[in-house]
Write a protein that holds these residues in place. Structure first.
Motif, PDB file in Angstrom:
ATOM      1  N   LEU A 254      57.709  36.846  59.490  1.00 38.72           N
ATOM      2  CA  LEU A 254      58.721  36.949  60.534  1.00 38.72           C
ATOM      3  C   LEU A 254      58.137  37.758  61.687  1.00 38.72           C
ATOM      4  N   GLU A 255      58.237  37.225  62.900  1.00 30.65           N
ATOM      5  CA  GLU A 255      57.712  37.918  64.081  1.00 30.65           C
ATOM      6  C   GLU A 255      58.855  38.613  64.807  1.00 30.65           C
ATOM      7  N   VAL A 256      58.716  39.913  64.961  1.00 26.45           N
ATOM      8  CA  VAL A 256      59.746  40.696  65.645  1.00 26.45           C
ATOM      9  C   VAL A 256      59.082  41.489  66.766  1.00 26.45           C
TER      10      VAL A 256
ATOM     11  N   ALA B  68      50.852  28.483  60.753  1.00 28.88           N
ATOM     12  CA  ALA B  68      51.278  28.061  62.086  1.00 28.88           C
ATOM     13  C   ALA B  68      52.511  28.845  62.494  1.00 28.88           C
ATOM     14  N   GLU B  69      52.665  29.005  63.813  1.00 27.47           N
ATOM     15  CA  GLU B  69      53.869  29.641  64.349  1.00 27.47           C
ATOM     16  C   GLU B  69      54.853  28.565  64.772  1.00 27.47           C
ATOM     17  N   ALA B  70      56.097  28.724  64.349  1.00 28.73           N
ATOM     18  CA  ALA B  70      57.157  27.801  64.748  1.00 28.73           C
ATOM     19  C   ALA B  70      57.675  28.201  66.129  1.00 28.73           C
TER      20      ALA B  70
ATOM     21  N   VAL C 207      57.706  32.750  61.924  1.00 29.30           N
ATOM     22  CA  VAL C 207      58.935  32.395  62.639  1.00 29.30           C
ATOM     23  C   VAL C 207      59.397  33.580  63.482  1.00 29.30           C
ATOM     24  N   ASN C 208      59.741  33.318  64.728  1.00 32.97           N
ATOM     25  CA  ASN C 208      60.225  34.374  65.621  1.00 32.97           C
ATOM     26  C   ASN C 208      61.671  34.740  65.280  1.00 32.97           C
ATOM     27  N   VAL C 209      61.928  36.035  65.237  1.00 34.27           N
ATOM     28  CA  VAL C 209      63.281  36.521  64.961  1.00 34.27           C
ATOM     29  C   VAL C 209      63.695  37.408  66.127  1.00 34.27           C
TER      30      VAL C 209
ATOM     31  N   ILE D 260      54.511  42.356  64.219  1.00 38.65           N
ATOM     32  CA  ILE D 260      55.010  42.790  65.527  1.00 38.65           C
ATOM     33  C   ILE D 260      54.385  41.876  66.568  1.00 38.65           C
ATOM     34  N   ASP D 261      55.252  41.177  67.289  1.00 30.00           N
ATOM     35  CA  ASP D 261      54.828  40.223  68.318  1.00 30.00           C
ATOM     36  C   ASP D 261      54.505  40.974  69.612  1.00 30.00           C
ATOM     37  N   ASP D 262      53.641  40.374  70.412  1.00 31.09           N
ATOM     38  CA  ASP D 262      53.341  40.927  71.751  1.00 31.09           C
ATOM     39  C   ASP D 262      52.939  42.398  71.665  1.00 31.09           C
TER      40      ASP D 262
ATOM     41  N   LEU E 159      49.839  43.040  63.238  1.00 28.69           N
ATOM     42  CA  LEU E 159      50.024  43.251  64.673  1.00 28.69           C
ATOM     43  C   LEU E 159      49.536  41.996  65.393  1.00 28.69           C
ATOM     44  N   LYS E 160      50.385  41.416  66.226  1.00 27.03           N
ATOM     45  CA  LYS E 160      49.945  40.276  67.045  1.00 27.03           C
ATOM     46  C   LYS E 160      49.597  40.802  68.425  1.00 27.03           C
ATOM     47  N   ILE E 161      48.310  40.684  68.740  1.00 28.54           N
ATOM     48  CA  ILE E 161      47.815  41.214  70.010  1.00 28.54           C
ATOM     49  C   ILE E 161      48.308  40.323  71.148  1.00 28.54           C
TER      50      ILE E 161
END
Ligand code: C2E
Ligand code: CA
Ligand code: CA
Ligand code: CA
Length: 278
Positions: free
Chosen positions: A148-150, A57-59, A116-118, A177-179, A198-200
């Protein structure tokens, strides 16, 4: 425009001054948000697209402001970045997320991870590696269970962020890598970034079935990830047709309202338990 009431902004184009004054007010309140227990973390399940079963899950942080009610992270994260309080918020979210990930595992036996978003400013913090490792240790969560999402722009050509992420990966933490697809992409450079996933971006997913370029871009990202041996996660999946198309294109993991919205800790725990039951 007392207290920067949002209704007053709706009457005219918000001028820069009003926006700045409102951000100053928010920034002041934000200093007390962590200590005052006003932050909450929601968890949006990420599923294996082949089976529909959750794998993590994403926080996602929420701010319950005493006067304004729920404030979107889109509104307060940029302010927190500017004032620097993001460091404190980021560690709070990380700590909560690691504890939750462990509770999902304890309750269901499943090997779930948490993402988790950083923010860019956190990546400039020389203490980040030590802070993340200490948080994992306190929670008793294996580094392999943390992503970790950056954003790409926060790490490309960055002399601080890149070694930081390399050090975390050496300990087993994964980096997404987010977005992806919305930023600066030098494909050649991508091969040298310390990343795993990679997060599309959801704008491509939203446009997957339509007449735009979303389908072609999504397919290109998935092929690229295959060549570079990276995982792919599609975000913002809202329909069964989008999920089916992503599966067809070879995307393994997804998240979006079609599966679940960001859930409270109690609802997330229930979600992970029931989906492991049979
Ligand atoms: P993001 O990291 O791209 O997170 C995904 C956003 O898409 C979340 O918005 C989520 O609620 C939303 N979403 C999920 N599924 C769907 C869907 O099917 N359709 C649509 N239309 N939206 C969907 P949210 O929670 O409002 O967060 C917004 C942004 O705020 C996040 O974007 C992230 O950049 C930032 N953010 C949230 N929590 C944190 C945090 O703890 N730290 C940092 N640094 N940033 C955060
Ligand atoms: Ca994210
Ligand atoms: Ca995203
Ligand atoms: Ca986004």
């Amino acid at each position: 425009a007392k207290r920067g009431a949002p209704q007053s902004f709706a009457l005219y184009e918000p001028g820069m001054l009003d926006r700045r004054r409102d951000d100053d007010l928010l920034g002041r309140d934000l200093d007390n948000a962590v200590a005052g227990g006003q932050l909450e973390v929601r968890y949006q399940p990420m599923v294996d697209l082949a089976t529909g079963r959750p794998i993590g899950a994403e926080a996602l942080v929420r701010w319950r402001h005493p006067v304004r009610g729920m404030v979107s992270p889109l509104d307060f994260i940029p302010v927190a970045e500017r004032t620097g309080v993001i460091a404190e918020i980021g560690l709070y979210v990380l700590e909560q997320a690691c504890h939750q990930a462990l509770s999902w595992r304890r309750a269901s036996g499943g090997d779930f991870y948490v993402s988790v978003n950083v923010s860019p400013r956190q990546l400039q913090d020389p203490d980040l590696v030590a802070d993340v490792l200490a948080t994992l240790d306190r929670a008793g969560l294996a580094p392999q269970r943390l992503v970790l999402e950056v954003t790409e722009s926060a790490i490309v050509d960055d002399q601080v962020a890149i070694p930081t992420l390399q050090a975390l990966r050496a300990h087993g933490v994964r980096v997404a890598i987010d977005d992806f697809g919305t930023g600066y992409s030098s494909l050649q450079y991508l091969t040298r970034l310390p990343i795993d996933i990679l997060k599309i971006d959801r704008s491509f997913v939203a446009d997957l079935i339509g007449t735009g370029h979303g389908g072609a871009v999504t397919e290109a990202i998935i092929r690229l990830a295959q060549v570079l041996d990276l995982g792919t996660v599609a975000e913002g999946i809202e329909t069964p047709a989008q999920a089916a198309e992503l599966r067809r294109l070879g995307c393994r993991t997804g998240q979006g309202y079609h599966y679940a919205k960001p859930l409270t800790t109690a609802d997330a725990l229930a979600y992970f338990m029931t989906s492991q039951a049979d």
